[in-house]
Scaffold this active site. Structure first.
Site, PDB file in Angstrom:
ATOM      1  N   ASP A 151      99.398  -2.915  34.661  1.00  0.00           N
ATOM      2  CA  ASP A 151      98.308  -2.337  35.441  1.00  0.00           C
ATOM      3  C   ASP A 151      97.582  -1.202  34.745  1.00  0.00           C
ATOM      4  OD1 ASP A 151      98.460  -3.983  37.612  1.00  0.00           O
ATOM      5  OD2 ASP A 151     100.081  -2.838  38.525  1.00  0.00           O
ATOM      6  N   HIS A 159     108.480   0.464  34.450  1.00  0.00           N
ATOM      7  CA  HIS A 159     108.662  -0.866  35.036  1.00  0.00           C
ATOM      8  C   HIS A 159     110.141  -1.066  35.296  1.00  0.00           C
ATOM      9  CE1 HIS A 159     108.439  -5.181  35.631  1.00  0.00           C
ATOM     10  NE2 HIS A 159     107.157  -4.997  35.835  1.00  0.00           N
TER      11      HIS A 159
HETATM   12  N1  ACO Z   1     105.820   8.715  36.093  1.00  0.00           N
HETATM   13  C1  ACO Z   1     106.749   9.700  36.004  1.00  0.00           C
HETATM   14  N2  ACO Z   1     108.083   9.487  36.078  1.00  0.00           N
HETATM   15  C2  ACO Z   1     108.494   8.231  36.282  1.00  0.00           C
HETATM   16  C3  ACO Z   1     107.600   7.159  36.407  1.00  0.00           C
HETATM   17  C4  ACO Z   1     106.209   7.428  36.314  1.00  0.00           C
HETATM   18  N3  ACO Z   1     105.311   6.455  36.407  1.00  0.00           N
HETATM   19  N4  ACO Z   1     108.288   6.010  36.612  1.00  0.00           N
HETATM   20  C5  ACO Z   1     109.574   6.359  36.618  1.00  0.00           C
HETATM   21  N5  ACO Z   1     109.705   7.710  36.403  1.00  0.00           N
HETATM   22  C6  ACO Z   1     110.965   8.451  36.280  1.00  0.00           C
HETATM   23  C7  ACO Z   1     111.633   8.665  37.622  1.00  0.00           C
HETATM   24  O1  ACO Z   1     111.227   9.873  38.223  1.00  0.00           O
HETATM   25  C8  ACO Z   1     113.087   8.651  37.230  1.00  0.00           C
HETATM   26  O2  ACO Z   1     113.381   9.902  36.635  1.00  0.00           O
HETATM   27  P1  ACO Z   1     114.882  10.551  36.795  1.00  0.00           P
HETATM   28  O3  ACO Z   1     115.780   9.628  36.010  1.00  0.00           O
HETATM   29  O4  ACO Z   1     114.732  11.908  36.205  1.00  0.00           O
HETATM   30  O5  ACO Z   1     115.190  10.545  38.265  1.00  0.00           O
HETATM   31  C9  ACO Z   1     113.171   7.603  36.115  1.00  0.00           C
HETATM   32  O6  ACO Z   1     111.859   7.622  35.500  1.00  0.00           O
HETATM   33  C10 ACO Z   1     113.512   6.205  36.583  1.00  0.00           C
HETATM   34  O7  ACO Z   1     112.595   5.856  37.619  1.00  0.00           O
HETATM   35  P2  ACO Z   1     112.922   4.887  38.831  1.00  0.00           P
HETATM   36  O8  ACO Z   1     111.932   5.146  39.920  1.00  0.00           O
HETATM   37  O9  ACO Z   1     114.380   4.987  39.158  1.00  0.00           O
HETATM   38  O10 ACO Z   1     112.682   3.476  38.148  1.00  0.00           O
HETATM   39  P3  ACO Z   1     112.465   2.128  38.934  1.00  0.00           P
HETATM   40  O11 ACO Z   1     112.871   1.047  37.989  1.00  0.00           O
HETATM   41  O12 ACO Z   1     113.123   2.185  40.281  1.00  0.00           O
HETATM   42  O13 ACO Z   1     110.884   2.107  39.203  1.00  0.00           O
HETATM   43  C11 ACO Z   1     108.564   1.720  39.003  1.00  0.00           C
HETATM   44  C12 ACO Z   1     109.968   1.332  38.501  1.00  0.00           C
HETATM   45  C13 ACO Z   1     108.497   1.632  40.530  1.00  0.00           C
HETATM   46  C14 ACO Z   1     107.541   0.742  38.415  1.00  0.00           C
HETATM   47  C15 ACO Z   1     108.255   3.170  38.543  1.00  0.00           C
HETATM   48  O14 ACO Z   1     108.317   3.245  37.144  1.00  0.00           O
HETATM   49  C16 ACO Z   1     106.905   3.687  39.057  1.00  0.00           C
HETATM   50  O15 ACO Z   1     106.838   4.199  40.170  1.00  0.00           O
HETATM   51  N6  ACO Z   1     105.811   3.551  38.248  1.00  0.00           N
HETATM   52  C17 ACO Z   1     104.488   3.944  38.699  1.00  0.00           C
HETATM   53  C18 ACO Z   1     103.883   2.880  39.605  1.00  0.00           C
HETATM   54  C19 ACO Z   1     103.475   1.649  38.853  1.00  0.00           C
HETATM   55  O16 ACO Z   1     102.797   1.717  37.813  1.00  0.00           O
HETATM   56  N7  ACO Z   1     103.837   0.489  39.398  1.00  0.00           N
HETATM   57  C20 ACO Z   1     103.438  -0.827  38.837  1.00  0.00           C
HETATM   58  C21 ACO Z   1     104.633  -1.550  38.318  1.00  0.00           C
HETATM   59  S1  ACO Z   1     104.162  -3.033  37.526  1.00  0.00           S
HETATM   60  C22 ACO Z   1     103.853  -4.067  38.818  1.00  0.00           C
HETATM   61  O17 ACO Z   1     104.384  -4.019  39.876  1.00  0.00           O
HETATM   62  C23 ACO Z   1     102.895  -5.068  38.552  1.00  0.00           C
END
Ligand code: ACO
Length: 428
Positions: free
Chosen positions: A364, A307
């Protein structure tokens, strides 16, 4: 003396005011930055940018706190109805018994949708995704209530708010009914909000339908948990669109579109599809954990994990996980997907990749499992989220308009070609 921040650019010092919120969050006010220095700031994804001051929702991502107008999400989920929470978000205070009765009654009596909206709906193909459908239909509502965009007409915002809350569940059920080849159901205004939605979804003309109170209660809780989440992607979209003085229907329609994306509300559908894939693949969660750890090469993310703001735990996920256990037990549903979800969560929480990146289950991760147990089809999960988030969008839109916020218009750092001469097509 109030705090200031010092910024030094090219040896010159600038004092910038510091803004502090009621929960001691601090921000550097850069309103005059460009005027004074010629510089702007860059913050892709707005990770460090406060777009507004807001009194609606407070969350602390480190401590896992979420409060609507000061009331904890735990208390509200346990003790309130969704419409009570909607009132709280939109008007700032919990309603008195009298206010609540009037509010609930207005929403109850505006559930019917103009029959001409059906003609618009009938033009959609049977397999159109319900998120695209409701976004279009909510936008179309402006055409039925033109005073929403006529700035010279008397302000009828309160009526539009009632209509949106009353009619969105009705519109939401149409796609499902069409996908099943069933006739659509009209609302029954003797039912409460959640029960009326369930009736429109599941009743058939050939049999009596009785709303199961376990299902209605679970739905009430889920809607409350989704009701607001401060300046997330869809809410920021609603505020941004509304800042151009676009009407409330278009602004909410834009929010629905933003919510649809798989990185935002669309994740609840993706979670169940992912869990289904794991089940079909023999149930080996470790394989998927490895794929997620190599997200950069595999392109696979563990949906329902991570998140932008919660870096400890998502308080909504805690409540939902408990509710999933209770609801499935009460309904006597034995869903093998729940065991896979729990296995996946346990494996991730013990894995250095997820721990070091502070990736925890979000709202979620378990919501889809409850929706499934309630009989809601997977492609309707994000629609359920939209029904829940509607009061939050409305509250934020109303706050933005009342605050007379300027039109949202970010700047950029241009990285394209510099000035060049036009070459006519024959010479290229
Ligand atoms: N699975 C695997 N790796 C992940 C995940 C995941 N679900 N989420 C983040 N990471 C990793 C990224 O690859 C990144 O790794 P790195 O540092 O080696 O490059 C690191 O964790 C940080 O991730 P970001 O994408 O920079 O984090 P951000 O805060 O931008 O994204 C987000 C948050 C979009 C929710 C992300 O965690 C994600 O895509 N999750 C999956 C989708 C999801 O469940 N979305 C619902 C969110 S809740 C809502 O909107 C109601």
């Amino acid at each position: 003396m109030s705090a200031t921040a010092e910024l030094i650019i090219e040896g010159k010092s600038y004092q910038l005011p510091v803004v502090e919120g009621t929960e001691n969050e601090k921000a550097i006010d850069i309103n005059a930055l460009r005027e004074q220095t010629g510089y702007i700031t860059i913050d892709s994804g707005y990770k460090n940018t406060g777009a507004t001051k807001s009194a609606v929702t407070f969350l602390d991502g480190e401590l896992g706190i979420l409060r609507y107008r000061g009331y904890s999400i735990e208390d509200l989920a346990e003790k309130a109805t969704f419409l009570e929470v909607a009132y709280l978000l939109i008007y700032g205070e919990l309603p008195t018994a009298e206010q609540y009765a009037a509010w609930e009654n207005s929403i109850r009596t505006h559930t019917l949708v103009n029959e001409d909206m059906r003609r618009i709906f009938d033009g959609f193909p049977v397999n159109a995704h319900p998120m695209g459908v409701i976004s279009s239909l909510v936008s179309a509502m402006s055409g039925f209530y033109p005073d929403s965009y006529n700035e010279k007409a008397p302000d009828r915002t309160e009526m539009h708010i009632i209509r949106l809350l009353a009619k969105l569940p009705t519109l939401a059920t149409w796609s499902y009914k069409k996908s099943q080849g069933h006739p659509i159901n009209y609302p029954k205004n003797d039912l409460d909000y959640s029960s009326n939605f369930l009736q429109m979804m599941f009743a058939l003309p050939v049999a009596n339908y009785h709303v199961d109170p376990v299902v209605a209660n679970a739905l009430n809780t889920l809607l409350i948990l989704h009701a607001d989440h401060e300046q997330n992607c869809s809410t920021s979209t609603v505020r941004l669109v509304g800042s151009s003085r676009a009407n409330i229907y278009s602004s909410i329609s834009a929010g629905i579109s933003a919510l649809w994306g798989p990185l935002h509300g669309g994740a609840n559908q993706e979670v169940i599809e992912m869990l289904e894939d794991i089940k079909a693949d023999g149930g080996d969660v470790s394989k998927y954990i490895e794929m997620a750890k190599n997200a950069k090469t595999t392109g696979f993310r563990l949906f329902g994990f991570g998140h932008r703001v919660y870096k400890n735990f998502d308080p909504r996920a805690k409540i939902i996980k408990k509710a999933a256990d209770e609801v499935l037990a009460k309904l006597g549903v034995n869903d093998p997907i729940l065991a896979i979800a729990k296995g996946l969560e346990e494996a991730a929480l013990n894995d250095e990749y997820f721990v070091s990146r502070k990736l925890y289950p979000n709202v979620d991760f378990y919501s889809g499992i409850i929706y499934r147990a309630l009989g809601i089809p997977t492609n309707m999960f994000t629609v359920m989220f939209a029904i829940g988030r509607l009061p939050g969008w409305i509250a934020q839109w109303k706050e933005m308009r009342a605050g007379k916020e300027p039109i949202g218009r970010p700047r950029q750092i241009y990285t394209g070609a510099t000035s060049r001469d036009f070459v006519s097509i024959a010479d290229r």
